[in-house]
Design a protein around this motif. Sequence first.
Motif, mmCIF file in Angstrom:
data_model
loop_
_atom_site.group_PDB
_atom_site.id
_atom_site.type_symbol
_atom_site.label_atom_id
_atom_site.label_comp_id
_atom_site.label_asym_id
_atom_site.label_seq_id
_atom_site.Cartn_x
_atom_site.Cartn_y
_atom_site.Cartn_z
ATOM 1 N N ILE A 33 -6.468 -18.115 96.649
ATOM 2 C CA ILE A 33 -5.875 -17.362 97.759
ATOM 3 C C ILE A 33 -4.384 -17.177 97.541
ATOM 4 O O ILE A 33 -3.810 -16.127 97.865
ATOM 5 C CB ILE A 33 -6.172 -18.045 99.120
ATOM 6 C CG1 ILE A 33 -5.725 -17.170 100.293
ATOM 7 C CG2 ILE A 33 -5.496 -19.404 99.217
ATOM 8 C CD1 ILE A 33 -6.489 -15.906 100.454
ATOM 9 N N GLN A 34 -3.720 -18.173 96.961
ATOM 10 C CA GLN A 34 -2.294 -18.045 96.669
ATOM 11 C C GLN A 34 -2.058 -17.006 95.577
ATOM 12 O O GLN A 34 -1.130 -16.193 95.660
ATOM 13 C CB GLN A 34 -1.727 -19.408 96.256
ATOM 14 C CG GLN A 34 -1.722 -20.426 97.384
ATOM 15 C CD GLN A 34 -1.596 -21.851 96.901
ATOM 16 O OE1 GLN A 34 -1.420 -22.106 95.701
ATOM 17 N NE2 GLN A 34 -1.685 -22.818 97.816
ATOM 18 N N GLN A 35 -2.898 -17.023 94.555
ATOM 19 C CA GLN A 35 -2.774 -16.073 93.455
ATOM 20 C C GLN A 35 -2.936 -14.633 93.952
ATOM 21 O O GLN A 35 -2.233 -13.718 93.507
ATOM 22 C CB GLN A 35 -3.830 -16.376 92.390
ATOM 23 C CG GLN A 35 -3.668 -15.599 91.091
ATOM 24 C CD GLN A 35 -2.569 -16.171 90.210
ATOM 25 O OE1 GLN A 35 -2.505 -17.373 89.997
ATOM 26 N NE2 GLN A 35 -1.692 -15.313 89.735
ATOM 27 N N GLU A 36 -3.857 -14.433 94.901
ATOM 28 C CA GLU A 36 -4.137 -13.093 95.400
ATOM 29 C C GLU A 36 -3.150 -12.636 96.474
ATOM 30 O O GLU A 36 -2.811 -11.458 96.550
ATOM 31 C CB GLU A 36 -5.557 -13.045 95.976
ATOM 32 C CG GLU A 36 -6.662 -13.225 94.953
ATOM 33 C CD GLU A 36 -6.791 -12.021 94.037
ATOM 34 O OE1 GLU A 36 -6.524 -10.893 94.501
ATOM 35 O OE2 GLU A 36 -7.128 -12.210 92.863
ATOM 36 N N ALA A 51 -10.028 -16.770 104.698
ATOM 37 C CA ALA A 51 -9.963 -18.005 103.914
ATOM 38 C C ALA A 51 -10.162 -19.181 104.838
ATOM 39 O O ALA A 51 -9.591 -19.233 105.932
ATOM 40 C CB ALA A 51 -8.618 -18.123 103.198
ATOM 41 N N ALA A 52 -10.977 -20.132 104.418
ATOM 42 C CA ALA A 52 -11.263 -21.314 105.224
ATOM 43 C C ALA A 52 -10.161 -22.348 105.077
ATOM 44 O O ALA A 52 -9.304 -22.265 104.187
ATOM 45 C CB ALA A 52 -12.599 -21.921 104.802
ATOM 46 N N THR A 53 -10.176 -23.354 105.958
ATOM 47 C CA THR A 53 -9.269 -24.482 105.850
ATOM 48 C C THR A 53 -9.430 -25.138 104.488
ATOM 49 O O THR A 53 -10.536 -25.306 104.001
ATOM 50 C CB THR A 53 -9.574 -25.507 106.956
ATOM 51 O OG1 THR A 53 -9.446 -24.873 108.226
ATOM 52 C CG2 THR A 53 -8.631 -26.690 106.891
ATOM 53 N N GLY A 54 -8.306 -25.512 103.874
ATOM 54 C CA GLY A 54 -8.373 -26.228 102.604
ATOM 55 C C GLY A 54 -8.288 -25.351 101.379
ATOM 56 O O GLY A 54 -8.379 -25.844 100.257
ATOM 57 N N ALA A 59 0.501 -22.361 101.983
ATOM 58 C CA ALA A 59 1.478 -22.004 100.949
ATOM 59 C C ALA A 59 1.415 -20.518 100.633
ATOM 60 O O ALA A 59 2.432 -19.906 100.283
ATOM 61 C CB ALA A 59 1.226 -22.822 99.684
ATOM 62 N N ALA A 60 0.232 -19.912 100.789
ATOM 63 C CA ALA A 60 0.076 -18.482 100.475
ATOM 64 C C ALA A 60 0.963 -17.616 101.351
ATOM 65 O O ALA A 60 1.478 -16.591 100.900
ATOM 66 C CB ALA A 60 -1.387 -18.068 100.625
ATOM 67 N N PHE A 61 1.166 -17.999 102.629
ATOM 68 C CA PHE A 61 2.069 -17.205 103.465
ATOM 69 C C PHE A 61 3.455 -17.832 103.583
ATOM 70 O O PHE A 61 4.448 -17.128 103.810
ATOM 71 C CB PHE A 61 1.483 -16.934 104.853
ATOM 72 C CG PHE A 61 1.260 -18.140 105.733
ATOM 73 C CD1 PHE A 61 2.319 -18.801 106.339
ATOM 74 C CD2 PHE A 61 -0.023 -18.600 106.003
ATOM 75 C CE1 PHE A 61 2.115 -19.903 107.171
ATOM 76 C CE2 PHE A 61 -0.248 -19.700 106.828
ATOM 77 C CZ PHE A 61 0.832 -20.354 107.408
ATOM 78 N N VAL A 186 0.942 -10.736 108.915
ATOM 79 C CA VAL A 186 -0.033 -11.409 108.056
ATOM 80 C C VAL A 186 -1.071 -12.072 108.952
ATOM 81 O O VAL A 186 -0.705 -12.763 109.914
ATOM 82 C CB VAL A 186 0.654 -12.475 107.167
ATOM 83 C CG1 VAL A 186 -0.347 -13.106 106.211
ATOM 84 C CG2 VAL A 186 1.830 -11.869 106.409
ATOM 85 N N LEU A 187 -2.336 -11.871 108.673
ATOM 86 C CA LEU A 187 -3.409 -12.441 109.488
ATOM 87 C C LEU A 187 -4.363 -13.208 108.586
ATOM 88 O O LEU A 187 -4.881 -12.656 107.604
ATOM 89 C CB LEU A 187 -4.145 -11.337 110.238
ATOM 90 C CG LEU A 187 -5.231 -11.726 111.238
ATOM 91 C CD1 LEU A 187 -5.356 -10.659 112.330
ATOM 92 C CD2 LEU A 187 -6.590 -11.911 110.567
ATOM 93 N N PHE A 188 -4.570 -14.471 108.900
ATOM 94 C CA PHE A 188 -5.547 -15.286 108.186
ATOM 95 C C PHE A 188 -6.607 -15.769 109.173
ATOM 96 O O PHE A 188 -6.291 -16.160 110.298
ATOM 97 C CB PHE A 188 -4.882 -16.498 107.525
ATOM 98 C CG PHE A 188 -4.248 -16.190 106.206
ATOM 99 C CD1 PHE A 188 -5.019 -16.010 105.072
ATOM 100 C CD2 PHE A 188 -2.872 -16.084 106.096
ATOM 101 C CE1 PHE A 188 -4.437 -15.724 103.851
ATOM 102 C CE2 PHE A 188 -2.277 -15.801 104.882
ATOM 103 C CZ PHE A 188 -3.056 -15.613 103.755
#
Length: 552
Positions: A33-36, A51-54, A59-61, A186-188
């Motif tokens: 998820i961070q890479q994308e 993306a689920a917890t964990g 860090a991605a946002f 940004v929405l997760f």
Amino acid sequence: MDDNPPAGFAGLSLRAELLRALTDLGYEEPTPIQQEAIPPLLAGNDLVGQAATGTGKTAAFALPLLQRLAAGQRDAGPMSLVLVPTRELAEQVSQAVHRYGRDLDVRVLPVYGGQPIGRQLQALQRGVDVVVGTPGRVLDHIERGTLRLGGVRTVVLDEADEMLDMGFAEDIEAILAETPEDRQTVLFSATMPPRIDSIARRHLRAPIRIAMGRKAVAPGELPLVRQSAYIVARAHRPAALGRILDVELPSAAIVFCRTREEVDQVTETLNGRGYRAESLHGGMSQDQRDRVMGRLRGGNTELLVATDVAARGLDVEQLTHVINFNVPAAPEAYVHRIGRVGRAGREGCAITLAGPREQRMLKAIERLTGQRITLEKLPTVTDLRAKRLEVTRTALQTSLETDDLERFRVVLDSLTDEFDIENIALAAVKLLHEAAGGDVDEDEIPSPVAPREDRKPQNRAPHQNRSRSSNSGVTRLFFGIGTRAGLRPQDLVGAIAGESGLSAREIGAIQITDRFSLVEVPEDAADMVITAMQRSTIRGRRPTVRRERFHR
């Protein structure tokens, strides 16, 4: 010129200060998820991420918003706002942003109910860069005039589906209306129901969409999360849980229950079986919750028995098992729960106890996740005895391979003159086995009776139509605030859900008059709601909150 990009986080064009912080924290490679997500966020795009917890989404946002923060002139007001559903998650995200941005001297403030508001006011007056908060408390500060969002450049909605479940939809709309139209959003979310997609269409501009499914499993390999279920009658569920735990032997696990009373009963049962179990529910103070979590993370507790509401936002790295004492009422809740295990390449286990009539609910979960839940046969007494003998054998093998045994030779030598050495060894094994619990002495758990196909379930009245007299499990609370203060039903739902942790669907009928309001809540949660709301504000006021008084 070298065409190969730098490896790891260095290949994502992050600032040196951020790379240094990640190295010091032991981060080596970005998660998928961070890479994308990081490159499009650094480029200024809006983003919707499933993306689920964990999965590493914090860090991605957090890294992109810190990069944007460092590049500009800092004002007194925040440049970034992160909205989260619970105070626990607000604390966790705030701590993570602080760790990543320590070399940038980032000023980050968690804002949530249950914390003295004076401390938050002082920090806001001094100036902050990043606010991480629950919608109810953020909106409270906006209405007080103590939080101005005109300079916000990035807004993050983290665990958006949870926030909507807790009744924060209108609060989120009101907060977004206070931010600049040209902001980055940004929405997760772990799940993507239609209402999440509706928010994305209204508030995000041509967002990049990322859906991080679970890692594909190569043929012959075990999945990261082993999902299984046991069909067992409710009366035998506590015994079945104990037997499953005896066979699984988790090093750290969360057992999810529906109610506070069920949490306490299951905790007592497990402690009576010899486990180190702790309760976690909405009736506990924040200090009590913090102590319980500290004991779990420190290895002093094996099992955490919790309600969904109390466990929201918890992130325990060493969890090996998630166990559903009941089938979750909503398939989306199952997704959130199992996201807590199977991290960093370690195998996790998700176990569900289901009644005979609940198998179709398991099918609904399978349709949502696209993954199979294997129906397992409950361990028998013979299975459990074999497992305990295996544990004894493993303990002996470990001792033979690693311990210094020479100092016990004098005992062995003194016995070999009188007894055969094989019998001495068997006696030692027997003593070790009995010290670890010995043989199982309990009845077999009967197989559940299959439901009759011709028996139809009884019709039930809608939640809003249940009256006080017909539902002894519901009580009405008096709130000393009404329409004169501009109060709306969603204000009450958002405040109660945000401050007490009660979910929006557990809140019943609401009656608002000119000067006061009446709200139905579950009887077993009433005291917890009163305590939480007495420390909180609604529409900038702190109203009287108590049980409704009846006069005859």
